[in-house]
Scaffold this motif. Structure first.
Motif, mmCIF file in Angstrom:
data_model
loop_
_atom_site.group_PDB
_atom_site.id
_atom_site.type_symbol
_atom_site.label_atom_id
_atom_site.label_comp_id
_atom_site.label_asym_id
_atom_site.label_seq_id
_atom_site.Cartn_x
_atom_site.Cartn_y
_atom_site.Cartn_z
ATOM 1 N N GLU B 137 8.370 7.973 1.258
ATOM 2 C CA GLU B 137 6.868 8.326 1.602
ATOM 3 C C GLU B 137 6.655 9.783 2.237
ATOM 4 O O GLU B 137 5.327 10.380 2.137
ATOM 5 N N ALA B 167 1.909 5.452 -3.742
ATOM 6 C CA ALA B 167 1.378 4.532 -3.027
ATOM 7 C C ALA B 167 2.178 3.258 -2.848
ATOM 8 O O ALA B 167 2.263 2.384 -2.353
ATOM 9 N N LEU B 168 1.245 2.475 -3.803
ATOM 10 C CA LEU B 168 1.821 1.430 -4.835
ATOM 11 C C LEU B 168 3.187 1.631 -4.888
ATOM 12 O O LEU B 168 4.011 -0.134 -4.698
ATOM 13 N N SER B 169 3.410 2.397 -5.341
ATOM 14 C CA SER B 169 4.879 2.477 -5.526
ATOM 15 C C SER B 169 5.542 2.112 -3.996
ATOM 16 O O SER B 169 6.761 1.327 -4.113
ATOM 17 N N GLY B 170 5.562 2.990 -3.278
ATOM 18 C CA GLY B 170 5.847 1.742 -1.928
ATOM 19 C C GLY B 170 5.813 0.585 -0.976
ATOM 20 O O GLY B 170 6.799 0.458 -0.730
ATOM 21 N N VAL B 171 4.684 0.416 -1.389
ATOM 22 C CA VAL B 171 4.426 -0.919 -0.865
ATOM 23 C C VAL B 171 5.477 -1.927 -1.270
ATOM 24 O O VAL B 171 5.253 -2.865 -0.961
ATOM 25 N N LEU B 172 5.490 -1.873 -3.111
ATOM 26 C CA LEU B 172 6.438 -2.459 -3.540
ATOM 27 C C LEU B 172 7.298 -2.342 -2.987
ATOM 28 O O LEU B 172 8.277 -3.686 -3.148
ATOM 29 N N LEU B 174 8.756 -1.839 -0.169
ATOM 30 C CA LEU B 174 8.715 -2.010 1.283
ATOM 31 C C LEU B 174 8.797 -3.200 1.218
ATOM 32 O O LEU B 174 9.730 -4.469 2.079
ATOM 33 N N GLY B 175 8.141 -4.043 0.362
ATOM 34 C CA GLY B 175 7.495 -5.489 0.272
ATOM 35 C C GLY B 175 9.208 -5.927 0.038
ATOM 36 O O GLY B 175 9.912 -6.911 0.281
ATOM 37 N N GLY B 214 7.902 -0.457 -8.158
ATOM 38 C CA GLY B 214 8.186 0.340 -7.510
ATOM 39 C C GLY B 214 8.702 1.931 -7.861
ATOM 40 O O GLY B 214 8.153 2.768 -8.640
#
Lengths: 378, 541
Positions: B137, B167-172, B174-175, B214
């Motif tokens: 990130e 950022a969406l990539s990062g959220v996925l 991290l999830g 992601g």
């Protein structure tokens, strides 16, 4: 209301301003200080190169007569190891360009010399020389028996070697003289350059062109003086036609597809000469104009080198700049030639003579319409 | 030692920030260059100490950080990360070297470049999932700013799109990381802990899908690629070099490291789908590239196609194909960096990248002959012409994947053929013919006088070209570093590979059968007993 041009104006040639310039003893090239530097400077180096070309062409015509494998034809009879090494290292004049021009003239023909080379008179002279040359050479005699047109064609080519050599001998001296006159401050404008060249051409116009070759102590005439060939009409004009106007398709960086009719079948419609050539493809190895530009760059006067250095890419693209300057200089030579060839004096007051002059120049302007004439005005 | 790879660029950035008075561009360039050159020297030293027969992390550094959350500062170097770290430092140096001397806001520009380099190094070194995510990130904002401040006319749009997608990539990601640890009942995000996780297949598949999407955004793979052409077109040349050469590799690295490495059961279940996805990306990227008239967009779409090869090779998970993933990442890093660099030089010299108006730039006197010859070399390498690293990587991809996914591999080979098509279009239109910046029929350029290409542009292009040829002629110089990790990553997939092998089950190529491997290499025993039975078949529940 619709406005239309008057009849007189609508009949004007599209390049009428250039016709008027030529009739007014001006040049096709605009007069400017930088153009004078470029034209005189490049003609100086061209003169030096032409000197070497002419000597070599005449040497080949005189001393490599019917030598079918002339390995040392570019050495002018002085073959030494250092010269050979320099040749192989390519530290030399590219005589190939001179041969390119010679072959272009031979192929396009034109003028009384071309007519004479097709005449029976020439053939008789030629056969006498050939017979003397191959008298003791059985293989070549056999070849001549099998292909009787082959050796005469070689001799025709050798005649062109000689004629072009003689032409360039005069032009080389003329261009060097022009440079000396510029250095002495006697020539300062483009019209003066044109006038100088025109005077030189006129002075040399009647110089006879002849060619004889010595074989076993006997001289054999191939272009005898009796043929009446002269410098201006029989060599200079066909040279201008072949090299300035027509040329040959450019081999190398620019490809032409003959099957796609990119090369005209009509020789008269060839437009690959110096006045039409695009200088930008210059730089490819072995391409004829590039060879000339390479040769000339060794002999650029300092003021021209400094001029190039101060413009654009400096000396990085010096060959393109030389080609552009060369093209400008050739428009000056063309101007001088056309003024010298005018049917009547340029300042004649006789309306019929004026009309004849105008028609003469209009014909040439038709051919120059697609040339680089507009580009050199920039 | 490994921390120094992260800290040195940050220290250089700090020097720039604290530099008294006005910071000249040349000074900033020298300071930044020294910083990255030091990391390169350090990597060279680490390479001399690198144990080729050890499959796991080496030179490990472990500091407790936020232990209740499972976050530790754990770094490690292995054969997967070492080559990528070298490419990161190398292309970072290239980006700094080619940066314009007349940039505005010099200090911020070079600081951002250094922060990106540091963050990417951290991501490649991280042996803890959360630590990887933090570094992953961390590079987003600097890159966003580099596009948004120094980009082209639509830089705001492109930068925002990039930020949203990534950022969406990062959220996925991290999830998926959180799910992996929580579902497995672990308390640590350490990579090795995750490796040992034995989750039900359905949970693994869910996690892998999140990870693939992601990282697929970052790679990028169709249909998550749309941010990439915009970002490339608007980014300056150094940023494009970094983006294509290094930053996209975070996606492929993530796929291989965390997808292939941590979720073997799900990986085997989804492998055919991934191979098909790879085919779609390859063909889509290639066909889209053919349709482009902007040189930079063409190279950008070609990246989408070439990154698809990494997914195909990873999906096949044979020893050779896993080597191929490393090769393809390095190869694409070098080649795309060269191509973007050259496109930048063309744009700088001519003011356009439009292939409908550029002609004859190979002209030896007034054109850009050096750029043209390097471009021809670059596109040949990209099209997989033998003698260059692109050929080795594509050959390994196809060789390693064919027996597992023959149809998909053959379709990907079509994509390789399409590469030649679009790059021939590029070279033919832009570099051959009569020199012009407009079609002769529209506006013949009477006196083109392009500026000469400076040494600033020539040196990195020549250096990259030499590496492309060197690794093409001597692939072992690159492959030897990755042998151990390749074999270790392949271990869980032995049975899968045997089961899926088409035509001739015994014909699966081992790395030892190829050019590279040290025959004395010893392998760890298989991790999962499931794969002791070669005939075991994996299917979705």
């Amino acid at each position: 209301m619709t406005k239309t041009l008057s009849l007189a104006k609508s009949n004007l040639h599209p390049l009428e301003p250039f016709i008027q310039k030529l009739l007014g003893a001006e040049a096709l090239l605009p007069d400017s200080e930088s153009n004078v530097i470029e034209v005189v400077g490049i003609l100086k180096s061209y003169g030096v190169v032409l000197d070497a070309y002419s000597k070599n062409l005449i040497y080949i015509a005189d001393h490599q007569f019917l030598v079918l494998f002339p390995f040392f034809k570019y050495f002018n009879g002085k073959v030494t190891l250092p010269q050979l090494l320099r040749h192989w290292w390519h530290d030399r004049i590219n005589f190939e360009y001179a041969e390119y021009c010679m072959k272009t003239m031979l192929w396009h023909g034109g003028g009384k010399m071309d007519e004479y080379l097709d005449s029976d008179d020439f053939l008789q002279h030629c056969q006498a020389a050939v017979a003397a040359k191959i008298k003791t050479n059985l293989p070549i005699r056999a070849l001549n028996g099998l292909f009787p047109d082959f050796l005469p064609e070689q001799v025709r080519q050798l005649a062109y070697y000689s004629a072009l050599g003689q032409f360039w001998r005069v032009m080389s001296d003329l261009f060097i003289d022009l440079s000396d006159a510029y250095d002495a401050g006697k020539v300062q404008t483009i019209p003066q350059v044109v006038a100088f060249i025109k005077a030189g051409l006129v002075a040399a116009a009647a110089i006879p062109i002849s060619y004889a070759v010595g074989i076993n102590g006997t001289s054999y005439e191939l272009l005898p003086k009796s043929a009446g060939l002269t410098f201006l009409m029989d060599v200079a004009v066909p040279y201008v036609e072949a090299v300035f106007f027509r040329g040959t398709p450019f081999l190398g960086t620019v490809s032409y597809n003959a099957q796609a009719d990119q090369i005209s079948a009509d020789q008269g419609r060839f437009e690959y000469g110096a006045l039409y050539a695009d200088p930008l493809p210059i730089g490819g190895a072995g391409i004829p104009p590039t060879l000339l530009m390479q040769d000339m760059r060794h002999y650029l006067p300092d003021y021209l080198t400094a001029f190039y250095q101060s413009n654009g890419r400096g000396l990085d693209d010096v060959r393109v700049k030389i080609c552009q300057s060369f093209q400008k200089s050739m428009f000056c030579v063309t101007s001088a030639s056309l003024q010298g060839l005018l049917p009547h004096p340029a300042d004649t007051q006789d309306p019929r003579e004026q009309a004849t002059n105008h028609a003469f120049l209009a014909g040439w302007m038709d051919r120059l319409a697609t040339s680089r004439l507009d580009v050199v005005q920039l | 030692m490994l921390s120094a790879l992260i800290l040195i660029p940050l220290v250089a950035a700090l020097v720039l920030i604290l530099w008294p008075g006005k910071l000249e561009a040349q000074t900033a360039k020298v300071v930044s260059g020294i910083g990255l050159a030091l990391t390169l020297v350090l990597l060279g030293f680490l390479a001399t100490q690198f144990e080729l027969t050890t499959p796991g992390f080496q030179f490990e550094e472990l500091l407790p950080w936020v232990e209740p959350l499972g976050l530790s500062y754990r770094l490690g170097l292995d054969g997967l990360s070492l080559p990528l770290l070298v490419v990161n430092s190398l292309l970072g140096l290239v980006a700094i070297y080619i940066s314009e001397p007349t940039l505005h806001r010099t200090r911020l520009y070079y600081v951002l470049l250094l922060v990106i380099n540091s963050a990417v190094a951290g991501a490649f070194l991280a042996a803890n999932l959360l630590l990887f995510f933090i570094f992953y990130e961390l590079e987003l904002i600097p890159l966003y700013l580099l596009i948004a401040i120094w980009g082209g006319s639509r830089r705001g749009y492109a930068a925002t799109k990039f930020l949203i997608y990534t950022a969406l990539s990062g959220v996925l990601i991290l999830g998926a990381f959180l799910g992996l640890v929580w579902l497995s009942g672990n308390t640590s995000f350490d990579y090795d802990s995750g490796l040992a996780a034995a989750l039900p297949l359905a949970q693994q598949v869910s996690l892998l899908v999140a990870l693939l999407i992601g990282f697929g955004i970052k790679v990028p793979l169709f249909p998550f690629h749309t941010w990439l052409p915009d970002a490339h077109v608007e980014a300056s040349t150094p940023v494009s070099v970094l983006l294509a050469g290094v930053l996209l590799k975070l996606g492929t690295y993530g796929v291989v490291r965390f997808g292939l490495g941590l979720l073997p059961d799900a990986w085997m279940a989804l492998a055919p789908w991934m191979a098909t996805w790879a085919v779609i990306s390859v063909l889509y990227g290639s066909l889209a590239a053919i349709a482009q008239t902007d040189m930079k967009k063409m190279v950008a779409y070609s990246s989408i196609g070439h990154m698809g090869y990494v997914l195909l090779a990873a999906a096949a998970s044979t020893p050779v194909s896993i080597v191929a993933t490393v090769f393809q990442m390095i190869s694409h890093g070098l080649i795309s960096a060269l191509l973007f660099l050259l496109v930048g030089v063309v744009y700088k010299a001519t003011g356009t990248r439009d292939m409908t108006v550029l002609r004859g730039l190979l002209n030896p006197e007034r054109g850009l002959p050096f750029v043209g010859s390097m471009m021809i070399l670059g596109v040949m390498a990209s099209a997989g012409i033998p003698g260059m690293v692109g050929f080795i990587s594509e050959f390994l991809v196809f060789r390693g994947s064919f027996l597992i996914f023959p149809v998909q591999t053959l379709l990907c080979m079509v994509g390789s053929g399409l590469t030649a098509v679009y790059f021939l279009l590029l070279v033919n239109r832009v570099f051959f013919g009569r020199l012009a910046i407009a079609p002769p029929t529209v506006a013949p350029q009477l006196d083109i006088d392009l500026p000469p290409v400076t040494w600033r542009d020539r040196v990195p292009a020549f250096g990259l070209a030499m590496l492309i040829i060197a690794f093409g002629l001597q692939p072992n110089w690159l492959a030897r570093w990755s042998e151990n990790i390749t074999l270790a990553l392949h271990q869980p997939y032995q049975g899968f590979v045997q089961a899926r092998t088409q035509f001739a089950p015994t014909a699966v190529p081992a790395v030892a059968d190829t050019l590279f491997v040290d025959p004395a290499l010893t392998l760890p025993t298989p991790v999962s007993p499931v794969f002791a039975d070669p005939s075991a078949e994996i299917s979705l529940p």
